[in-house]
Design an enzyme around this catalytic site. Structure first.
Site, short mmCIF file in Angstrom:
data_model
loop_
_atom_site.label_atom_id
_atom_site.label_comp_id
_atom_site.label_asym_id
_atom_site.label_seq_id
_atom_site.Cartn_x
_atom_site.Cartn_y
_atom_site.Cartn_z
N HIS A 100 40.87 44.71 45.88
CA HIS A 100 41.85 45.70 45.46
C HIS A 100 41.14 47.01 45.13
O HIS A 100 40.01 47.01 44.67
CB HIS A 100 42.67 45.23 44.25
CG HIS A 100 41.85 44.70 43.13
ND1 HIS A 100 41.34 43.42 43.11
CD2 HIS A 100 41.43 45.28 41.97
CE1 HIS A 100 40.66 43.22 42.00
NE2 HIS A 100 40.69 44.34 41.29
N HIS A 102 41.55 50.30 42.80
CA HIS A 102 42.24 50.93 41.67
C HIS A 102 42.45 52.41 42.00
O HIS A 102 41.47 53.11 42.31
CB HIS A 102 41.39 50.84 40.40
CG HIS A 102 41.11 49.46 39.89
ND1 HIS A 102 41.77 48.91 38.81
CD2 HIS A 102 40.23 48.51 40.31
CE1 HIS A 102 41.30 47.70 38.58
NE2 HIS A 102 40.35 47.43 39.46
P1 AMP Z 1 39.53 43.91 38.43
O1 AMP Z 1 38.95 43.83 37.05
O2 AMP Z 1 38.96 45.01 39.26
O3 AMP Z 1 39.52 42.56 39.13
O4 AMP Z 1 41.04 44.34 38.23
C1 AMP Z 1 42.09 43.45 38.19
C2 AMP Z 1 43.27 44.19 37.66
O5 AMP Z 1 44.44 43.42 37.91
C3 AMP Z 1 43.24 44.46 36.16
O6 AMP Z 1 43.25 45.86 35.91
C4 AMP Z 1 44.49 43.77 35.64
O7 AMP Z 1 45.14 44.48 34.60
C5 AMP Z 1 45.34 43.67 36.88
N1 AMP Z 1 46.33 42.59 36.89
C6 AMP Z 1 46.13 41.30 36.58
N2 AMP Z 1 47.27 40.59 36.75
C7 AMP Z 1 48.20 41.45 37.20
C8 AMP Z 1 49.57 41.34 37.55
N3 AMP Z 1 50.23 40.16 37.48
N4 AMP Z 1 50.24 42.44 37.95
C9 AMP Z 1 49.59 43.64 38.00
N5 AMP Z 1 48.29 43.81 37.70
C10 AMP Z 1 47.59 42.74 37.30
#
Ligand code: AMP
Length: 136
Positions: A100, A102
């Site tokens: 993903h 950001h």
């Molecule tokens: P990372 O730390 O780069 O893996 O980022 C994962 C991101 O996913 C974090 O910023 C979380 O807040 C976000 N996240 C986790 N679960 C969900 C969800 N169900 N819907 C939207 N964002 C999510």
């Protein structure tokens, strides 16, 4: 990790709800559930790829959506800038092992890399409505 175990695959399939703001053939974009800044969005591939370094083409597939989403957030939320980043691997801070990007809108009243990671109070329904024009 199989697709049925993967949180973001389940968001792509619609099994788990999300505040979607953009989609194209390769990607889906939705609001981060714990935003670092108002409008923090995640651009993810429809196909399961563990992280951005696990597949040589995934970042290129996401690039059109990243640009579209960054400009959408600037236009609809009045952001003046964006941070665009991806975490690849646990030691980088990656917590969800489906690639993903950001896209984090930034505002003139809270600029700079030191202030990137809020936290901000944010009503996701209200922000979603401002971005998409839905729910008004
Ligand atoms: P990372 O730390 O780069 O893996 O980022 C994962 C991101 O996913 C974090 O910023 C979380 O807040 C976000 N996240 C986790 N679960 C969900 C969800 N169900 N819907 C939207 N964002 C999510």
């Amino acid at each position: 990790m199989t697709e049925s175990d993967c949180l973001f695959c389940r968001i792509v399939s619609g099994e788990i709800p999300s505040k979607q703001i953009h989609s194209d053939d390769a990607s889906v974009t939705f609001l981060d559930i714990s935003p670092w800044q108002e409008g923090h969005a995640l651009v993810i591939p429809r196909r399961h790829v563990a992280d951005a370094l696990a597949d040589e083409s995934v970042l290129a597939e996401l690039a059109p959506a990243v640009v579209a989403v960054g400009n959408l957030l600037k236009e609809r939320l009045g952001a003046s800038a964006c941070n665009i980043l991806t975490n690849a691997g646990a030691d980088s801070g990656q917590e969800v092992f489906h690639a993903h990007v950001h896209v984090i809108p930034r505002y003139a009243d809270n600029p700079g890399i030191a202030n990137l990671r809020g936290p901000v109070e944010s009503d996701l329904d209200e922000v979603h409505a401002r971005i998409t024009g839905q729910g008004r």
